[in-house]
Scaffold this active site. Structure first.
Site, PDB file in Angstrom:
ATOM      1  N   CYS A  18       0.871  -1.188   0.000  1.00 19.83           N
ATOM      2  CA  CYS A  18       0.000   0.000   0.000  1.00 19.83           C
ATOM      3  C   CYS A  18       0.906   1.235   0.000  1.00 19.83           C
ATOM      4  CB  CYS A  18      -0.956  -0.017   1.188  1.00 19.83           C
ATOM      5  SG  CYS A  18      -0.152   0.002   2.803  1.00 19.83           S
ATOM      6  N   ASN A  21       2.328   1.458   4.340  1.00 20.36           N
ATOM      7  CA  ASN A  21       2.655   0.186   5.020  1.00 20.36           C
ATOM      8  C   ASN A  21       2.381   0.239   6.529  1.00 20.36           C
ATOM      9  OD1 ASN A  21       5.561  -1.978   5.513  1.00 20.36           O
ATOM     10  ND2 ASN A  21       3.497  -2.582   5.022  1.00 20.36           N
ATOM     11  N   CYS A  23      -1.353   0.788   7.446  1.00 18.74           N
ATOM     12  CA  CYS A  23      -2.790   0.473   7.591  1.00 18.74           C
ATOM     13  C   CYS A  23      -3.178  -0.787   6.827  1.00 18.74           C
ATOM     14  CB  CYS A  23      -3.657   1.641   7.121  1.00 18.74           C
ATOM     15  SG  CYS A  23      -3.417   3.159   8.073  1.00 18.74           S
ATOM     16  N   ARG A  24      -3.233  -0.695   5.494  1.00 16.38           N
ATOM     17  CA  ARG A  24      -3.813  -1.786   4.701  1.00 16.38           C
ATOM     18  C   ARG A  24      -2.889  -2.968   4.485  1.00 16.38           C
ATOM     19  NH1 ARG A  24      -5.129   2.017  -0.206  1.00 16.38           N
ATOM     20  NH2 ARG A  24      -3.272   2.985   0.700  1.00 16.38           N
ATOM     21  N   SER A  25      -1.653  -2.726   4.030  1.00 21.06           N
ATOM     22  CA  SER A  25      -0.830  -3.886   3.656  1.00 21.06           C
ATOM     23  C   SER A  25      -0.354  -4.717   4.857  1.00 21.06           C
ATOM     24  CB  SER A  25       0.321  -3.496   2.720  1.00 21.06           C
ATOM     25  OG  SER A  25       1.204  -2.585   3.302  1.00 21.06           O
ATOM     26  N   ASP A 136      -7.971   3.574   0.894  1.00 17.60           N
ATOM     27  CA  ASP A 136      -7.144   4.147   1.953  1.00 17.60           C
ATOM     28  C   ASP A 136      -8.023   4.551   3.139  1.00 17.60           C
ATOM     29  OD1 ASP A 136      -5.501   5.652   3.542  1.00 17.60           O
ATOM     30  OD2 ASP A 136      -4.634   6.821   1.900  1.00 17.60           O
TER      31      ASP A 136
HETATM   32  P1  4NP Z   1      -1.730   2.790   4.156  1.00 18.45           P
HETATM   33  O1  4NP Z   1      -2.447   4.089   4.745  1.00 18.45           O
HETATM   34  O2  4NP Z   1      -1.211   3.166   2.788  1.00 18.45           O
HETATM   35  O3  4NP Z   1      -2.852   1.796   4.084  1.00 18.45           O
HETATM   36  O4  4NP Z   1      -0.639   2.399   5.129  1.00 18.45           O
HETATM   37  C1  4NP Z   1      -1.847   5.338   4.820  1.00 18.45           C
HETATM   38  C2  4NP Z   1      -0.918   5.602   5.793  1.00 18.45           C
HETATM   39  C3  4NP Z   1      -0.368   6.864   5.896  1.00 18.45           C
HETATM   40  C4  4NP Z   1      -0.738   7.854   5.015  1.00 18.45           C
HETATM   41  C5  4NP Z   1      -1.678   7.582   4.031  1.00 18.45           C
HETATM   42  C6  4NP Z   1      -2.237   6.319   3.936  1.00 18.45           C
HETATM   43  N1  4NP Z   1      -0.187   9.156   5.126  1.00 18.45           N
HETATM   44  O5  4NP Z   1      -0.652  10.064   4.424  1.00 18.45           O
HETATM   45  O6  4NP Z   1       0.749   9.346   5.940  1.00 18.45           O
END
Ligand code: 4NP
Length: 168
Positions: A18, A21, A23-25, A136
């Site tokens: 993602c 790294n 939240c989702r992955s 996201d």
């Molecule tokens: P992820 O979520 O891609 O699922 O880990 C996010 C984590 C952080 C951010 C955006 C999405 N950010 O903008 O810092």
């Protein structure tokens, strides 16, 4: 999709990717690993890991909402965020993106010699009630994480059925 095992070495390596790294992955990695164990498929896997397309959160633990959602559903989770790098396109049979932006970034990065299968994880869904894209959830509430969790469970089961179920 054609079964994509590697005849020389049936142990597969799978990476989930993602943006950050956190939240989702890492949730995808934890859910997938849990399903692999439940189904008795551990033998078929060499490495299951997750990455971000950015270094924004390198070294951080998963987001508290990801941890909460996994724990609530009895799925162990432990990870430290890391950015994907070129060598990973040598190491992983499958590099599975959460959304279309992740997929585009990964395909731009993939070296010409790499034969990793780079796809949206949602490509394996069979139930169209689930959105193909793992959206996201970072700026939303816990319900986004819970929806992601359900999607990831469904995609994991379908992936295992179609990619590993055919190896026996
Ligand atoms: P992820 O979520 O891609 O699922 O880990 C996010 C984590 C952080 C951010 C955006 C999405 N950010 O903008 O810092």
């Amino acid at each position: 999709m054609a079964p994509s095992f590697h005849p020389r070495d049936r142990q597969l390596s799978v990476a989930f990717v993602c943006l950050g790294n956190i939240c989702r992955s890492p949730m995808a990695e934890a859910v997938f690993r849990h399903k692999v164990k439940e189904l008795g498929y551990s033998y078929y896997f060499k490495t299951i890991d997750s990455f971000g397309t950015t270094r924004w959160h390198t070294g951080e633990s998963p987001d508290a909402r990801t941890v909460q959602t996994c724990r609530k559903n009895g799925v162990p989770i432990e990870h430290q965020a890391q950015e994907i790098s070129l060598k990973d396109f040598d190491r992983f049979d499958y590099i599975l993106a959460m959304d279309e932006t992740n997929l585009r970034d990964l395909r731009q990065m993939q070296p010409i010699y790499s034969d990793s299968i780079v796809e949206l994880f949602g490509k394996w869904r069979s139930n169209s009630q689930f959105n193909k894209v793992v959206g996201d959830p970072y700026y939303g509430g816990i319900s986004g994480f819970e929806y992601n969790f359900q999607q990831l469970g469904h995609f994991s089961e379908e992936f295992l059925l179609r990619e590993v179920g055919t190896l026996d």
